[in-house]
Design an enzyme around this catalytic site. Sequence first.
Site, mmCIF file in Angstrom:
data_model
loop_
_atom_site.group_PDB
_atom_site.id
_atom_site.type_symbol
_atom_site.label_atom_id
_atom_site.label_comp_id
_atom_site.label_asym_id
_atom_site.label_seq_id
_atom_site.Cartn_x
_atom_site.Cartn_y
_atom_site.Cartn_z
ATOM 1 N N ARG B 297 32.463 39.496 49.728
ATOM 2 C CA ARG B 297 33.359 38.332 49.779
ATOM 3 C C ARG B 297 33.458 37.761 51.183
ATOM 4 O O ARG B 297 33.408 36.545 51.368
ATOM 5 C CB ARG B 297 34.749 38.733 49.248
ATOM 6 C CG ARG B 297 34.746 38.836 47.752
ATOM 7 C CD ARG B 297 36.048 39.350 47.176
ATOM 8 N NE ARG B 297 35.931 39.324 45.715
ATOM 9 C CZ ARG B 297 36.907 39.655 44.873
ATOM 10 N NH1 ARG B 297 38.083 40.050 45.327
ATOM 11 N NH2 ARG B 297 36.703 39.581 43.570
ATOM 12 N N TYR B 437 30.805 32.632 42.700
ATOM 13 C CA TYR B 437 30.345 34.031 42.662
ATOM 14 C C TYR B 437 31.126 34.935 43.614
ATOM 15 O O TYR B 437 31.848 34.462 44.465
ATOM 16 C CB TYR B 437 28.843 34.158 42.782
ATOM 17 C CG TYR B 437 28.106 33.745 44.035
ATOM 18 C CD1 TYR B 437 28.713 33.541 45.250
ATOM 19 C CD2 TYR B 437 26.717 33.600 43.966
ATOM 20 C CE1 TYR B 437 27.980 33.201 46.365
ATOM 21 C CE2 TYR B 437 25.965 33.268 45.084
ATOM 22 C CZ TYR B 437 26.606 33.067 46.281
ATOM 23 O OH TYR B 437 25.882 32.734 47.374
ATOM 24 N N GLU B 438 31.002 36.230 43.385
ATOM 25 C CA GLU B 438 31.851 37.227 44.074
ATOM 26 C C GLU B 438 33.339 36.948 43.854
ATOM 27 O O GLU B 438 34.172 37.259 44.703
ATOM 28 C CB GLU B 438 31.543 37.294 45.579
ATOM 29 C CG GLU B 438 30.109 37.575 45.929
ATOM 30 C CD GLU B 438 29.570 38.876 45.349
ATOM 31 O OE1 GLU B 438 30.383 39.752 45.008
ATOM 32 O OE2 GLU B 438 28.341 38.986 45.214
ATOM 33 N N GLY B 439 33.640 36.414 42.696
ATOM 34 C CA GLY B 439 35.035 36.092 42.376
ATOM 35 C C GLY B 439 35.333 34.639 42.682
ATOM 36 O O GLY B 439 35.241 34.210 43.832
ATOM 37 N N GLN B 444 40.141 35.070 43.961
ATOM 38 C CA GLN B 444 40.571 35.339 45.342
ATOM 39 C C GLN B 444 42.075 35.122 45.476
ATOM 40 O O GLN B 444 42.775 35.892 46.139
ATOM 41 C CB GLN B 444 39.849 34.414 46.334
ATOM 42 C CG GLN B 444 38.337 34.406 46.265
ATOM 43 C CD GLN B 444 37.708 35.770 46.402
ATOM 44 O OE1 GLN B 444 38.115 36.571 47.248
ATOM 45 N NE2 GLN B 444 36.743 36.075 45.556
#
Lengths: 596, 596
Positions: B297, B437-439, B444
């Site tokens: 992240r 992506y990656e949340g 977040q």
Amino acid sequence: MSYQAPLKDMLFVMNELANLQGVSQLPGCEDASPETAEAVLEESAKFVAGEIAPLNHAGDKEPSYWKDGNVFTSKGFKEAFKQFAEAGWQGLQHPADFGGQGLPKLVGTPCVEMLHGANLAFALVALLSDGAIEALLTAGSDEMKATYLEPLVTGKWTGTMNLTEPQAGSDLAAVRSRAVPQDDGTYKIFGTKIFITYGEHDMAENIIHLVLARTPNAPEGVKGISLFIVPKFMVNADGSLGARNDAHCVSIEHKLGIKASPTAVLQFGDNGGAIGTLVGEENRGLEYMFIMMNAARFGVGMQGIGLSENAYQQAVAFAKDRVQSRDLAGSAGPVSIIHHPDVRRLLMNMRSQTEAARALAYVGASLYDAAHHHADAATRAENQAVYEYLVPIIKGWSTELSQDVARDGVQVHGGMGFIEETGAAQHYRDAKILTIYEGTTAIQANDLVGRKTVRDGGKVAKGLIAQVRATEAELAKLDGADFAAIRKHLAQGAADLEAVVDYVAGNMKTDIKAVFAGSVTYLKLAGIVLGGWQMARAAVISQQKLDAGSSDASFYQAKIVTARFFADHFLAQSSGMRTAIIDGSAGVLALSEDQF
Amino acid sequence: MSYQAPLKDMLFVMNELANLQGVSQLPGCEDASPETAEAVLEESAKFVAGEIAPLNHAGDKEPSYWKDGNVFTSKGFKEAFKQFAEAGWQGLQHPADFGGQGLPKLVGTPCVEMLHGANLAFALVALLSDGAIEALLTAGSDEMKATYLEPLVTGKWTGTMNLTEPQAGSDLAAVRSRAVPQDDGTYKIFGTKIFITYGEHDMAENIIHLVLARTPNAPEGVKGISLFIVPKFMVNADGSLGARNDAHCVSIEHKLGIKASPTAVLQFGDNGGAIGTLVGEENRGLEYMFIMMNAARFGVGMQGIGLSENAYQQAVAFAKDRVQSRDLAGSAGPVSIIHHPDVRRLLMNMRSQTEAARALAYVGASLYDAAHHHADAATRAENQAVYEYLVPIIKGWSTELSQDVARDGVQVHGGMGFIEETGAAQHYRDAKILTIYEGTTAIQANDLVGRKTVRDGGKVAKGLIAQVRATEAELAKLDGADFAAIRKHLAQGAADLEAVVDYVAGNMKTDIKAVFAGSVTYLKLAGIVLGGWQMARAAVISQQKLDAGSSDASFYQAKIVTARFFADHFLAQSSGMRTAIIDGSAGVLALSEDQF
């Protein structure tokens, strides 16, 4: 799910906010009763959903292509345009004398919106023809009208606007294409034009290029530009097609979006000179071109709204369908993502901005109709002035927000949004052209500042603000937190807009760069306040309907909620924008070129 | 012009805002003197400009492709990754024991930024390997470390993260892949994973997949997920490659952007079962995966900043080069468009947001180093808490703003921006993945609200706000309109952020949906206030340098101007955002599902 025209919302705006009843009583608009208008919209909705929307994603995947000077459009486009033309949709707003239906702009506008909403790339060909028709109606000779208008209005032929050259984008003073007068009264045209939308294609028998060029000894700059008709095929006296003209497409662009619509590089005169006919008088080309551009600018605003609606519908459908994670308030299993608050926020962002922009645009269309048809000259002039103030806002604001809406639409889809098959990404790509062509947002803002605000000392703007305040007074009579919030933020928005109008009108002479440093933010602020005003009007009317015991309570309650959302999330930004405009120019302008 | 790392700005932030001197005095960081750091950055800048940046646009035009289970990456990627690995860039921040260079995160971060800035699609392979390395360092057995770490750290092999399945995107509770224990202590893995970045490629000898799956009888939901190593090729005891594992790429996605990076659908176990080894303990997979994700992240935040810098540089170069229209203040002929106020505004938007996000991220990296290396345990814990508060902001805010920056970059280019050859459109497309992506940004924001704000009752957030107020006090000592404006908007921003933190911490139990309806806006507000704080700190330090008679006045003056711009244009939005968060949830949540 494919695009469906939001008929109910469109009719609500037309009837309740944009005074369709009044428009239908204007001289020459008597055929446009609310019943007729509804029937026209229903027919249009059916047509675009059935024939045009299905070509949108397919056209993106298999764009138009160039081969040996010819352009082959995406599969189905040619047939669809034939149907479009034959059903009379190209002529909806054009005079019956030339094969059109002569409906008011207020009735034509929702049809334009749905065509763009269904398929931006397809609809562009019609938008460009509309512009050519407007220019010929205003500036063309009787012979030109007789020759070109009916085929354009009936969609047998299409039109183009040829302004841009490699060195002349926004700056038309730099146009270098040449027009050399011939003994027979025609001109030979030489030059290169770029970014010509549907400059070449296979969807119509002929293409009527309207081309800016300079005659010999013309003055420098924009005062030396003339407008010419340069048909792809010459037209014989009997209307049949003659020789191929010396205007050729040498390539089309590989673009970020609207890929189905060919964007041509046109070469005029490489083989001896393209034959052109002067429209109106020499050196008045820019003036005539502005007729096309103003029509086209309003149309591009409708593109923003149509695209936003499509992106919203797709996001809602996905959010209702996609199951992921439990409800925050607690649920046994996973729920559809429309239950998650941030998905809601994104959808409300999309919905409220689309509705606000639509309402403002339709109100603009109604003003246009009054400006053209009202019996009283002074009323016509008044309506024209307000309409002209709104055009750069409708173009600039509706298209800027369409990019936010399309971006939110991708975001709602999560990872699937980034995959092209899903279709959400296409809106994100397509939307990016809307703030650029027919004048960038900065060009719209220049127009709003210069011609529309400074020239009359802010009079028209202040007149609108006074109307906003009248709505505030109506809001004050209504109870509840929603109306209180709407009123509070609308009042602050009006105060901020007024301060900015005073700043713009008052500082143009002393600090022109500072004023223009804030011009785009002024345009957006005006959009938010005037769009928010329409949302407030819709909320007031909806409360009246509810109080009267409407059987459609859900629809009217949603209108109040959406107005509340718009107030808290968009109108509430007005003071920050005022700061950016009035104080923020210092930071915009302070660096020297070499500090970048 | 191709991307050049903004070395001067990077070093300014490292030295003046992020305390490189202090970091280099931490135990274990002694090698990272400011001189060494500068040399490392210079070398990295040279490498990415020479070898990586030139592949960016080419890779977009000719993406990686799939054929018969193999993925062939874009031309030059394989050779470039070999050079990248051999020069030791993959191992920059990883332990020397496993072939790395063991440099602090503060020194590694600018190198990561420039790699992403030069070529997002290429840099992703390194980002994923970093995540796999982190996870193995933390949770892997000694044998696993001995087997896998050195080849990963030296870039001989690469790593992947396998979380997502068709029905399990953000919701890992829905993971269905199965892991069946075998007599020899290994597991057979069965399932389908989608959206696997560099899940298959030809740039390294082996690919180490880290895969989430469920063992038989594992608890439901996220508490029943375990983490497995599933190499593409089995690894023999001597480290040589053995048999091909039953993990196959069945297709790659057709994406909006980052086209050179293959996004794979991986099928595990279609031919009897892929052999996997359990990492750590059963059912603790999510915890280990979060180690990878937190590293990733922060890395994705750097992608946002790197991409923004690239888009900015390209827009500046175009604005200086493109000549169009006269200067508003009057000029004989047309000028380069950087003279036009709205182009300035767009460039300052891009520049100031990029600088603010960079400064906040580097400060975060410095906190990470203190959290890992400081001699005092309490100081480590304090720094860790602040770092963890910042991670979702660095990821979420830096990537959201990168989309604004990329959009402004296209806009600066006008019509040319819409043509793919120009390259500006690629940034606009590439950037869209970063908030997903990656949340997603909402994920977040959930983290920021739940784990980072509510859990400690807003204590860490309030600690940061107290530091913002200390900077306000320093601003108060400085004269002039710039510092007055910065101070005013920073003070208001801090007050708004504090009110929102209180609202979030105070209403979570009673009205969780309302809190989460404002979570993304809270994240953005925190980014603007804390990023604006870094800009203010930079301005204060710059004034000190100027007062001390610096020979680089132009650089420091520009820092003050840019901070002023950020204050008027971004910090000034804080009150509107506070309204949207605290009052705006009503409009977010009021509609029923069928009203959409």
